[in-house]
Design a protein around this motif. Structure first.
Motif, PDB file in Angstrom:
ATOM      1  N   VAL A 151      -0.104  -3.687  -5.886  1.00  0.00           N
ATOM      2  CA  VAL A 151       0.431  -2.391  -5.454  1.00  0.00           C
ATOM      3  C   VAL A 151      -0.681  -1.347  -5.566  1.00  0.00           C
ATOM      4  O   VAL A 151      -1.382  -1.295  -6.586  1.00  0.00           O
ATOM      5  CB  VAL A 151       1.630  -1.960  -6.324  1.00  0.00           C
ATOM      6  N   THR A 152      -0.872  -0.574  -4.520  1.00  0.00           N
ATOM      7  CA  THR A 152      -1.816   0.558  -4.593  1.00  0.00           C
ATOM      8  C   THR A 152      -1.041   1.852  -4.391  1.00  0.00           C
ATOM      9  O   THR A 152       0.032   1.864  -3.775  1.00  0.00           O
ATOM     10  CB  THR A 152      -2.937   0.462  -3.533  1.00  0.00           C
ATOM     11  N   ASN A 153      -1.592   2.946  -4.939  1.00  0.00           N
ATOM     12  CA  ASN A 153      -0.948   4.255  -4.741  1.00  0.00           C
ATOM     13  C   ASN A 153      -1.913   5.224  -4.050  1.00  0.00           C
ATOM     14  O   ASN A 153      -2.939   4.800  -3.527  1.00  0.00           O
ATOM     15  CB  ASN A 153      -0.438   4.799  -6.084  1.00  0.00           C
ATOM     16  N   ALA A 154      -1.561   6.506  -4.071  1.00  0.00           N
ATOM     17  CA  ALA A 154      -2.394   7.504  -3.374  1.00  0.00           C
ATOM     18  C   ALA A 154      -3.712   7.775  -4.099  1.00  0.00           C
ATOM     19  O   ALA A 154      -4.534   8.549  -3.603  1.00  0.00           O
ATOM     20  CB  ALA A 154      -1.609   8.801  -3.195  1.00  0.00           C
ATOM     21  N   GLY A 155      -3.886   7.151  -5.259  1.00  0.00           N
ATOM     22  CA  GLY A 155      -5.149   7.351  -6.002  1.00  0.00           C
ATOM     23  C   GLY A 155      -5.344   8.812  -6.347  1.00  0.00           C
ATOM     24  O   GLY A 155      -4.415   9.478  -6.814  1.00  0.00           O
ATOM     25  N   HIS A 156      -6.527   9.327  -6.095  1.00  0.00           N
ATOM     26  CA  HIS A 156      -6.820  10.717  -6.441  1.00  0.00           C
ATOM     27  C   HIS A 156      -6.509  11.690  -5.298  1.00  0.00           C
ATOM     28  O   HIS A 156      -6.774  12.881  -5.430  1.00  0.00           O
ATOM     29  CB  HIS A 156      -8.305  10.859  -6.807  1.00  0.00           C
TER      30      HIS A 156
ATOM     31  N   VAL B 178       0.865  -1.184   0.000  1.00  0.00           N
ATOM     32  CA  VAL B 178       0.000   0.000   0.000  1.00  0.00           C
ATOM     33  C   VAL B 178       0.899   1.231   0.000  1.00  0.00           C
ATOM     34  O   VAL B 178       1.582   1.520   0.989  1.00  0.00           O
ATOM     35  CB  VAL B 178      -0.940  -0.008   1.228  1.00  0.00           C
ATOM     36  N   GLY B 179       0.938   1.922  -1.142  1.00  0.00           N
ATOM     37  CA  GLY B 179       1.786   3.104  -1.270  1.00  0.00           C
ATOM     38  C   GLY B 179       1.072   4.351  -0.782  1.00  0.00           C
ATOM     39  O   GLY B 179      -0.164   4.396  -0.722  1.00  0.00           O
ATOM     40  N   THR B 180       1.856   5.375  -0.434  1.00  0.00           N
ATOM     41  CA  THR B 180       1.271   6.630   0.063  1.00  0.00           C
ATOM     42  C   THR B 180       1.550   7.791  -0.889  1.00  0.00           C
ATOM     43  O   THR B 180       1.289   8.938  -0.557  1.00  0.00           O
ATOM     44  CB  THR B 180       1.814   6.990   1.458  1.00  0.00           C
TER      45      THR B 180
ATOM     46  N   PRO C 289      -2.706  19.965   4.194  1.00  0.00           N
ATOM     47  CA  PRO C 289      -3.404  19.146   5.196  1.00  0.00           C
ATOM     48  C   PRO C 289      -4.587  18.411   4.568  1.00  0.00           C
ATOM     49  O   PRO C 289      -4.885  17.276   4.919  1.00  0.00           O
ATOM     50  CB  PRO C 289      -3.890  20.178   6.227  1.00  0.00           C
ATOM     51  N   GLU C 290      -5.237  19.074   3.596  1.00  0.00           N
ATOM     52  CA  GLU C 290      -6.415  18.479   2.960  1.00  0.00           C
ATOM     53  C   GLU C 290      -6.039  17.226   2.170  1.00  0.00           C
ATOM     54  O   GLU C 290      -6.749  16.221   2.200  1.00  0.00           O
ATOM     55  CB  GLU C 290      -7.091  19.504   2.037  1.00  0.00           C
ATOM     56  N   SER C 291      -4.904  17.273   1.454  1.00  0.00           N
ATOM     57  CA  SER C 291      -4.538  16.102   0.664  1.00  0.00           C
ATOM     58  C   SER C 291      -4.077  14.972   1.576  1.00  0.00           C
ATOM     59  O   SER C 291      -4.282  13.796   1.268  1.00  0.00           O
ATOM     60  CB  SER C 291      -3.488  16.448  -0.393  1.00  0.00           C
ATOM     61  N   PHE C 292      -3.487  15.303   2.727  1.00  0.00           N
ATOM     62  CA  PHE C 292      -3.086  14.248   3.655  1.00  0.00           C
ATOM     63  C   PHE C 292      -4.305  13.585   4.305  1.00  0.00           C
ATOM     64  O   PHE C 292      -4.297  12.378   4.547  1.00  0.00           O
ATOM     65  CB  PHE C 292      -2.103  14.781   4.695  1.00  0.00           C
ATOM     66  N   ALA C 293      -5.332  14.379   4.556  1.00  0.00           N
ATOM     67  CA  ALA C 293      -6.567  13.799   5.079  1.00  0.00           C
ATOM     68  C   ALA C 293      -7.170  12.842   4.045  1.00  0.00           C
ATOM     69  O   ALA C 293      -7.602  11.731   4.381  1.00  0.00           O
ATOM     70  CB  ALA C 293      -7.564  14.910   5.421  1.00  0.00           C
ATOM     71  N   ALA C 294      -7.151  13.267   2.775  1.00  0.00           N
ATOM     72  CA  ALA C 294      -7.679  12.410   1.709  1.00  0.00           C
ATOM     73  C   ALA C 294      -6.826  11.148   1.586  1.00  0.00           C
ATOM     74  O   ALA C 294      -7.338  10.051   1.346  1.00  0.00           O
ATOM     75  CB  ALA C 294      -7.701  13.176   0.387  1.00  0.00           C
ATOM     76  N   LEU C 295      -5.499  11.303   1.770  1.00  0.00           N
ATOM     77  CA  LEU C 295      -4.595  10.152   1.677  1.00  0.00           C
ATOM     78  C   LEU C 295      -4.893   9.125   2.763  1.00  0.00           C
ATOM     79  O   LEU C 295      -4.890   7.915   2.515  1.00  0.00           O
ATOM     80  CB  LEU C 295      -3.139  10.634   1.791  1.00  0.00           C
ATOM     81  N   GLN C 296      -5.150   9.610   3.970  1.00  0.00           N
ATOM     82  CA  GLN C 296      -5.496   8.693   5.069  1.00  0.00           C
ATOM     83  C   GLN C 296      -6.683   7.815   4.706  1.00  0.00           C
ATOM     84  O   GLN C 296      -6.704   6.620   4.976  1.00  0.00           O
ATOM     85  CB  GLN C 296      -5.839   9.481   6.336  1.00  0.00           C
ATOM     86  N   GLU C 297      -7.677   8.435   4.073  1.00  0.00           N
ATOM     87  CA  GLU C 297      -8.867   7.681   3.664  1.00  0.00           C
ATOM     88  C   GLU C 297      -8.501   6.593   2.655  1.00  0.00           C
ATOM     89  O   GLU C 297      -9.007   5.476   2.712  1.00  0.00           O
ATOM     90  CB  GLU C 297      -9.914   8.620   3.038  1.00  0.00           C
ATOM     91  N   VAL C 298      -7.621   6.956   1.717  1.00  0.00           N
ATOM     92  CA  VAL C 298      -7.232   5.998   0.673  1.00  0.00           C
ATOM     93  C   VAL C 298      -6.443   4.831   1.296  1.00  0.00           C
ATOM     94  O   VAL C 298      -6.684   3.665   0.976  1.00  0.00           O
ATOM     95  CB  VAL C 298      -6.395   6.694  -0.424  1.00  0.00           C
ATOM     96  N   ILE C 299      -5.504   5.153   2.189  1.00  0.00           N
ATOM     97  CA  ILE C 299      -4.689   4.103   2.821  1.00  0.00           C
ATOM     98  C   ILE C 299      -5.589   3.157   3.627  1.00  0.00           C
ATOM     99  O   ILE C 299      -5.532   1.937   3.478  1.00  0.00           O
ATOM    100  CB  ILE C 299      -3.631   4.746   3.759  1.00  0.00           C
ATOM    101  N   LEU C 300      -6.408   3.756   4.467  1.00  0.00           N
ATOM    102  CA  LEU C 300      -7.305   2.963   5.313  1.00  0.00           C
ATOM    103  C   LEU C 300      -8.250   2.135   4.451  1.00  0.00           C
ATOM    104  O   LEU C 300      -8.442   0.932   4.689  1.00  0.00           O
ATOM    105  CB  LEU C 300      -8.097   3.906   6.232  1.00  0.00           C
ATOM    106  N   GLY C 301      -8.797   2.776   3.420  1.00  0.00           N
ATOM    107  CA  GLY C 301      -9.733   2.090   2.524  1.00  0.00           C
ATOM    108  C   GLY C 301      -9.080   0.910   1.819  1.00  0.00           C
ATOM    109  O   GLY C 301      -9.668  -0.178   1.724  1.00  0.00           O
ATOM    110  N   ASN C 302      -7.853   1.104   1.349  1.00  0.00           N
ATOM    111  CA  ASN C 302      -7.161   0.007   0.655  1.00  0.00           C
ATOM    112  C   ASN C 302      -6.861  -1.154   1.607  1.00  0.00           C
ATOM    113  O   ASN C 302      -7.054  -2.323   1.257  1.00  0.00           O
ATOM    114  CB  ASN C 302      -5.859   0.516   0.023  1.00  0.00           C
TER     115      ASN C 302
END
Lengths: 336, 336
Positions: free
Chosen positions: B113-118, B92-94, B306-319
């Motif tokens: 492999v997953t990335n940060a998506g959108h 799971v990539g960040t 901060p907004e993109s890091f919040a979105a990233l947390q969702e992607v990591i957790l979701g994956n």
């Protein structure tokens, strides 16, 4: 036809062309003359009498019959200047804002005033967006950091704040403000505005009071005309309403903001940042801002591209041609 | 329940949670642990064995059964690291780009492999626009001019060039490139692109060859993934095709551009300008660029809000949640 005959013809034709008086401070060059000279006889007092006193004398002697004046840049047109031009019917301005012209006297005498119209709107809107993203994301500050060679030593630069989702209040939804709004939509911002009056054709929320707009905004973009009413409209109360994280972008005129208060708010951390292309006492920039990384300072550049100057030439020529042929003007300013 | 019982329960619950191995270089902090710890048992070798040798030893002893790895930032995942993790099923990539992962080995072993998506796309697109307007209109350079106090002494700053009407070539029309295009439309630019393959759903002109795209563009915005095929794709030929007035914006990876050639072109005035958020040997920025006003240098900041890091947390957790419950992943990278 012999060479002398051609010259004579040209001379006669030149004399037959309508006269346009050029009004400019010595610091403003006038670069459009070649094209205009094929249509008008241009009279530039500065080429005859570079001193202010002798310019007045020149105008008194040679400009009493002049009906059209082309004002270059923000060269002041005072009631005293106007009094020397009893036949004046139109002031063709070359800037978006025409706060340097005594509009009250123009209105009293029925003198028409035109401005740059839409010539600069897109470039100013682009610049407003650049200043806004720059302040939010610290582009200029990180460029300083990048080129100082500090990156390897100090590691990453502090994070900025996202543009998308920001509530942006546009102060003055005219030609420039509308272009700003169009761009902000593409970035996912929500938009509201204040203006002299609500525009029923516009769906963005309207606030009659700039303080209410500030209370409901994360960002204010100031792009309205400077008038007696709008001078210092962005005052202490508006800045307080905008709040500690709030950002102000000014691409209008310096005096729309109470600059002394703005400097205080920024220095004391009572505002989130500012992107300023205009200042109250140009070319002076408040020195207190020089060390702040949440501020972008730009020397009144928002209109300066070759493309906007080409568009401006069209507007100037169009307005003068329309005036002398009694056709509708391209960009008449409503003198209220 | 007594305090010790609560602790015991927490301890038992913690042990029952799926294990996620944290992989990171010491320079990358991991700030999302609190939220993830309610769902997973996080194993961070750096907390046990800060030295590379002892990390390898730690992995050999404690990670042979690990199926999920969370890779923080661009921490390299080599085939050697992968060989220590025989049970690994997902990385799971960040980050948006995952060129730091040995994708050939992942594909060979069937590791997902997953990335940060959108998560970063909008912020990176915003930053690309800011860099572009900055280079065209000299915002950072004029800010330096403004805060240096030179305005009163030297007068106005050189004019820039208008964004509207520019032909912009987007190199990589993925998640970021599409957001860039959306913004450029609002500024009145015309858009074309190159990508691994033509997207039939997109109406912008497609060029299979980046050199052809450059020939027909005023600006190139580089935002594709770095792979063996795309390394140095912006080479001498592409820069020559772009031409003397051409501008290059890079928010992808430094090695997408032949940086040595880019520096030569910029220093010799063979390119109009560049806005660079990424470099080949970060954190080193080529010193030859430090004095150029047609260049904006930014220390890999395009994703940092901060907004993109919040979105990233969702992607990591979701994956991770999707992986452990056999549901569809949010941002799986296609390993071709």
């Amino acid at each position: 036809m012999s060479e002398s005959e051609t010259q004579s013809n040209q001379s006669r034709n030149q004399q037959d062309l309508p006269v346009v008086l050029i009004h400019r401070l010595p610091i403003f060059n006038f670069s459009f003359s070649t094209r205009l000279q094929t249509h008008f006889t241009l009279v530039d007092p500065l080429l005859h009498s570079p001193e202010p006193d002798s310019i007045h004398s020149f105008l008194s002697r040679h400009a009493t019959s002049v009906s059209a004046l082309l004002c270059v840049g923000p060269s002041p047109i005072t009631s005293q200047t106007l009094s020397l031009l009893p036949s004046l019917q139109i002031v063709v301005g070359t800037s978006a804002g025409i706060d340097h012209v005594d509009l009250i006297e123009c209105r009293r005498r029925g003198i028409i005033v035109t401005n740059a119209g839409h010539a600069f709107s897109e470039d100013v809107a682009d610049y407003a967006l650049a200043l806004l993203i720059d302040v939010l994301r610290r582009v200029s500050a990180s460029d300083r950091f990048g080129r100082s060679g500090m990156w390897p030593k100090y590691g990453t630069y502090p994070v900025g704040s996202k543009l998308g989702g920001k509530r942006v209040g546009i102060v003055g939804l005219g030609s420039i403000g509308s272009e700003v709004a169009k761009r902000l939509v593409a970035f996912g911002c929500s938009i509201a505005y204040t203006s002299r009056k609500k525009n029923p054709a516009i769906s963005y929320p309207f606030y009659a009071n700039v303080c209410d707009l500030a209370t409901n905004s994360d960002v204010l973009i100031v792009c309205c005309a400077l008038t007696v009413e709008t001078r210092h409209m962005i005052n202490k109360d508006v800045m307080t309403a905008l709040g500690k994280e709030g950002v102000i972008i000014n691409v209008g005129r310096g005096s729309l903001i109470d600059e002394k208060e703005l400097v205080q708010f920024l220095v004391q951390g009572e505002l989130g940042g500012a992107g300023l292309d205009v200042f109250e006492k140009e070319p002076d920039v408040p020195k207190e801002l020089f060390t702040l990384d949440n501020v972008v300072l730009s020397p009144h550049l928002a209109v300066l591209t070759p493309e906007s100057f080409a568009a401006l030439q069209e507007v100037i020529l169009g307005n003068l041609m329309a005036f002398f042929t009694n056709k509708p003007l391209l960009s008449q300013v409503q003198l209220e």
